[in-house]
Design a protein around this motif. Structure first.
Motif, PDB file in Angstrom:
ATOM      1  N   TRP A  44     -35.223 -19.850  13.930  1.00 46.55           N
ATOM      2  CA  TRP A  44     -34.021 -20.686  13.927  1.00 46.55           C
ATOM      3  C   TRP A  44     -33.486 -20.881  15.339  1.00 46.55           C
ATOM      4  CZ3 TRP A  44     -34.264 -23.370   9.955  1.00 46.55           C
ATOM      5  CH2 TRP A  44     -34.585 -22.854   8.710  1.00 46.55           C
ATOM      6  N   LEU A  45     -33.559 -19.842  16.171  1.00 50.13           N
ATOM      7  CA  LEU A  45     -33.130 -19.980  17.560  1.00 50.13           C
ATOM      8  C   LEU A  45     -33.971 -21.029  18.285  1.00 50.13           C
ATOM      9  CD1 LEU A  45     -32.500 -16.245  18.474  1.00 50.13           C
ATOM     10  CD2 LEU A  45     -30.790 -18.082  18.522  1.00 50.13           C
ATOM     11  N   GLU A  46     -35.277 -20.988  18.057  1.00 47.35           N
ATOM     12  CA  GLU A  46     -36.150 -21.975  18.701  1.00 47.35           C
ATOM     13  C   GLU A  46     -35.807 -23.391  18.247  1.00 47.35           C
ATOM     14  OE1 GLU A  46     -40.833 -23.251  19.212  1.00 47.35           O
ATOM     15  OE2 GLU A  46     -40.379 -21.341  18.246  1.00 47.35           O
ATOM     16  N   LEU A  47     -35.560 -23.567  16.949  1.00 46.37           N
ATOM     17  CA  LEU A  47     -35.193 -24.899  16.460  1.00 46.37           C
ATOM     18  C   LEU A  47     -33.877 -25.375  17.070  1.00 46.37           C
ATOM     19  CD1 LEU A  47     -36.092 -25.054  12.660  1.00 46.37           C
ATOM     20  CD2 LEU A  47     -37.205 -26.191  14.563  1.00 46.37           C
ATOM     21  N   LEU A  48     -32.903 -24.483  17.146  1.00 49.68           N
ATOM     22  CA  LEU A  48     -31.621 -24.864  17.761  1.00 49.68           C
ATOM     23  C   LEU A  48     -31.805 -25.246  19.223  1.00 49.68           C
ATOM     24  CD1 LEU A  48     -29.282 -22.217  16.117  1.00 49.68           C
ATOM     25  CD2 LEU A  48     -29.064 -24.711  15.905  1.00 49.68           C
ATOM     26  N   ASN A  49     -32.699 -24.571  19.908  1.00 53.05           N
ATOM     27  CA  ASN A  49     -32.972 -24.899  21.301  1.00 53.05           C
ATOM     28  C   ASN A  49     -33.714 -26.232  21.415  1.00 53.05           C
ATOM     29  OD1 ASN A  49     -35.338 -24.306  23.660  1.00 53.05           O
ATOM     30  ND2 ASN A  49     -33.188 -24.141  24.265  1.00 53.05           N
ATOM     31  N   ARG A  50     -34.733 -26.401  20.617  1.00 56.10           N
ATOM     32  CA  ARG A  50     -35.559 -27.610  20.711  1.00 56.10           C
ATOM     33  C   ARG A  50     -34.817 -28.863  20.258  1.00 56.10           C
ATOM     34  NH1 ARG A  50     -41.532 -26.330  18.612  1.00 56.10           N
ATOM     35  NH2 ARG A  50     -41.757 -28.515  19.246  1.00 56.10           N
ATOM     36  N   THR A  51     -33.764 -28.697  19.462  1.00 51.16           N
ATOM     37  CA  THR A  51     -32.966 -29.841  19.020  1.00 51.16           C
ATOM     38  C   THR A  51     -31.723 -30.048  19.891  1.00 51.16           C
ATOM     39  OG1 THR A  51     -31.873 -28.444  17.369  1.00 51.16           O
ATOM     40  CG2 THR A  51     -33.767 -29.761  16.628  1.00 51.16           C
ATOM     41  N   GLY A  52     -31.583 -29.244  20.926  1.00 59.18           N
ATOM     42  CA  GLY A  52     -30.505 -29.444  21.884  1.00 59.18           C
ATOM     43  C   GLY A  52     -29.177 -28.818  21.525  1.00 59.18           C
ATOM     44  N   TYR A  53     -29.131 -27.979  20.497  1.00 63.97           N
ATOM     45  CA  TYR A  53     -27.867 -27.342  20.123  1.00 63.97           C
ATOM     46  C   TYR A  53     -27.529 -26.145  21.003  1.00 63.97           C
ATOM     47  CZ  TYR A  53     -27.446 -30.223  15.960  1.00 63.97           C
ATOM     48  OH  TYR A  53     -27.309 -31.284  15.093  1.00 63.97           O
ATOM     49  N   ILE A  54     -28.553 -25.485  21.549  1.00 66.15           N
ATOM     50  CA  ILE A  54     -28.293 -24.384  22.495  1.00 66.15           C
ATOM     51  C   ILE A  54     -29.149 -24.586  23.742  1.00 66.15           C
ATOM     52  CG2 ILE A  54     -27.570 -22.705  20.756  1.00 66.15           C
ATOM     53  CD1 ILE A  54     -30.332 -21.401  20.951  1.00 66.15           C
ATOM     54  N   SER A  55     -28.625 -24.131  24.856  1.00 69.23           N
ATOM     55  CA  SER A  55     -29.296 -24.284  26.142  1.00 69.23           C
ATOM     56  C   SER A  55     -30.506 -23.365  26.245  1.00 69.23           C
ATOM     57  CB  SER A  55     -28.316 -23.956  27.279  1.00 69.23           C
ATOM     58  OG  SER A  55     -28.017 -22.564  27.260  1.00 69.23           O
ATOM     59  N   ASP A  56     -31.352 -23.653  27.208  1.00 62.54           N
ATOM     60  CA  ASP A  56     -32.511 -22.801  27.463  1.00 62.54           C
ATOM     61  C   ASP A  56     -32.084 -21.376  27.802  1.00 62.54           C
ATOM     62  OD1 ASP A  56     -34.245 -24.907  26.995  1.00 62.54           O
ATOM     63  OD2 ASP A  56     -34.609 -25.321  29.122  1.00 62.54           O
ATOM     64  N   ASP A  57     -31.038 -21.242  28.608  1.00 59.67           N
ATOM     65  CA  ASP A  57     -30.577 -19.907  29.006  1.00 59.67           C
ATOM     66  C   ASP A  57     -30.071 -19.107  27.808  1.00 59.67           C
ATOM     67  OD1 ASP A  57     -31.230 -20.339  31.650  1.00 59.67           O
ATOM     68  OD2 ASP A  57     -29.183 -20.847  32.262  1.00 59.67           O
ATOM     69  N   CYS A  58     -29.300 -19.743  26.964  1.00 56.36           N
ATOM     70  CA  CYS A  58     -28.783 -19.085  25.758  1.00 56.36           C
ATOM     71  C   CYS A  58     -29.946 -18.690  24.853  1.00 56.36           C
ATOM     72  CB  CYS A  58     -27.822 -20.019  25.034  1.00 56.36           C
ATOM     73  SG  CYS A  58     -27.140 -19.338  23.512  1.00 56.36           S
ATOM     74  N   TYR A  59     -30.873 -19.613  24.669  1.00 62.05           N
ATOM     75  CA  TYR A  59     -32.041 -19.352  23.831  1.00 62.05           C
ATOM     76  C   TYR A  59     -32.847 -18.166  24.356  1.00 62.05           C
ATOM     77  CZ  TYR A  59     -36.786 -19.905  22.035  1.00 62.05           C
ATOM     78  OH  TYR A  59     -38.020 -19.669  21.486  1.00 62.05           O
ATOM     79  N   LYS A  60     -33.135 -18.173  25.640  1.00 65.31           N
ATOM     80  CA  LYS A  60     -33.947 -17.101  26.232  1.00 65.31           C
ATOM     81  C   LYS A  60     -33.262 -15.746  26.114  1.00 65.31           C
ATOM     82  CE  LYS A  60     -36.379 -20.133  29.395  1.00 65.31           C
ATOM     83  NZ  LYS A  60     -36.485 -20.632  30.770  1.00 65.31           N
ATOM     84  N   SER A  61     -31.969 -15.725  26.322  1.00 63.48           N
ATOM     85  CA  SER A  61     -31.222 -14.472  26.232  1.00 63.48           C
ATOM     86  C   SER A  61     -31.258 -13.901  24.818  1.00 63.48           C
ATOM     87  CB  SER A  61     -29.775 -14.697  26.676  1.00 63.48           C
ATOM     88  OG  SER A  61     -29.017 -13.532  26.507  1.00 63.48           O
ATOM     89  N   LEU A  62     -30.966 -14.747  23.825  1.00 62.77           N
ATOM     90  CA  LEU A  62     -30.969 -14.287  22.434  1.00 62.77           C
ATOM     91  C   LEU A  62     -32.381 -13.976  21.945  1.00 62.77           C
ATOM     92  CD1 LEU A  62     -28.245 -16.643  20.976  1.00 62.77           C
ATOM     93  CD2 LEU A  62     -28.098 -14.161  21.214  1.00 62.77           C
ATOM     94  N   ARG A  63     -33.353 -14.755  22.384  1.00 62.24           N
ATOM     95  CA  ARG A  63     -34.746 -14.477  22.019  1.00 62.24           C
ATOM     96  C   ARG A  63     -35.185 -13.132  22.584  1.00 62.24           C
ATOM     97  NH1 ARG A  63     -38.864 -18.053  24.928  1.00 62.24           N
ATOM     98  NH2 ARG A  63     -38.353 -16.502  26.483  1.00 62.24           N
ATOM     99  N   ASN A  64     -34.768 -12.829  23.818  1.00 60.34           N
ATOM    100  CA  ASN A  64     -35.105 -11.534  24.415  1.00 60.34           C
ATOM    101  C   ASN A  64     -34.449 -10.386  23.659  1.00 60.34           C
ATOM    102  OD1 ASN A  64     -36.731 -12.684  26.364  1.00 60.34           O
ATOM    103  ND2 ASN A  64     -35.141 -12.701  27.931  1.00 60.34           N
ATOM    104  N   ASP A  65     -33.185 -10.558  23.274  1.00 61.88           N
ATOM    105  CA  ASP A  65     -32.493  -9.528  22.485  1.00 61.88           C
ATOM    106  C   ASP A  65     -33.204  -9.307  21.157  1.00 61.88           C
ATOM    107  OD1 ASP A  65     -30.608  -9.362  24.502  1.00 61.88           O
ATOM    108  OD2 ASP A  65     -29.092 -10.539  23.428  1.00 61.88           O
ATOM    109  N   CYS A  66     -33.568 -10.399  20.501  1.00 58.59           N
ATOM    110  CA  CYS A  66     -34.246 -10.319  19.212  1.00 58.59           C
ATOM    111  C   CYS A  66     -35.626  -9.677  19.391  1.00 58.59           C
ATOM    112  CB  CYS A  66     -34.366 -11.721  18.613  1.00 58.59           C
ATOM    113  SG  CYS A  66     -34.728 -11.751  16.863  1.00 58.59           S
ATOM    114  N   GLY A  67     -36.312 -10.037  20.463  1.00 56.26           N
ATOM    115  CA  GLY A  67     -37.622  -9.458  20.738  1.00 56.26           C
ATOM    116  C   GLY A  67     -37.557  -7.960  20.969  1.00 56.26           C
ATOM    117  N   SER A  68     -36.513  -7.515  21.627  1.00 55.79           N
ATOM    118  CA  SER A  68     -36.322  -6.081  21.862  1.00 55.79           C
ATOM    119  C   SER A  68     -36.136  -5.337  20.544  1.00 55.79           C
ATOM    120  CB  SER A  68     -35.103  -5.876  22.774  1.00 55.79           C
ATOM    121  OG  SER A  68     -34.806  -4.525  22.922  1.00 55.79           O
TER     122      SER A  68
END
Length: 118
Positions: A77-101
């Motif tokens: 869902w984070l990737e979709l929100l990023n790819r559709t322009g709802y969240i910035s690349d920086d926000c996406y990367k930060s949350l993706r990193n948290d989720c990955g951890s």
């Protein structure tokens, strides 16, 4: 001890997801993707928390695997929100990193429990 760190990370992640989704709903009037992300993003910590009171190792592993699935879903869902322009690349990367951890901690916990069950 490791579960406490993982649970705290999952709670922090859930809070950040709720705040982000609230902002997107207010500012951009998007609710389909954000509702899905809120559900999966908050479910991670709920399942980790519930695993503390598992009836058996198998029950513990099952709860942790559900948390892991929710983690993977949140990344989607984070990737979709990023790819559709709802969240910035920086926000996406930060949350993706948290989720990955959290995801890596869940995998480690599941594998350790399985190894100790033999």
């Amino acid at each position: 001890m490791a579960e406490s760190i993982m649970l705290n990370k999952a709670k922090d992640f859930a809070v950040n997801i709720v705040i982000l989704c609230r902002k997107i709903k207010e500012e951009k009037k998007e609710s389909v993707l954000t509702n899905q992300l809120i559900r999966s993003g908050t479910s991670i910590g709920a399942n980790i928390h519930e695993s503390k009171y598992a009836h058996s190792k198998a029950d513990f592993i099952a709860k942790m695997q559900i948390a892991l699935k929710e983690c993977y879903e949140s990344e989607y869902w984070l990737e979709l929100l990023n790819r559709t322009g709802y969240i910035s690349d920086d926000c996406y990367k930060s949350l993706r990193n948290d989720c990955g951890s959290i995801r890596r901690m869940l995998i480690s916990s599941i594998n350790t429990t399985k190894q100790n069950s033999d």
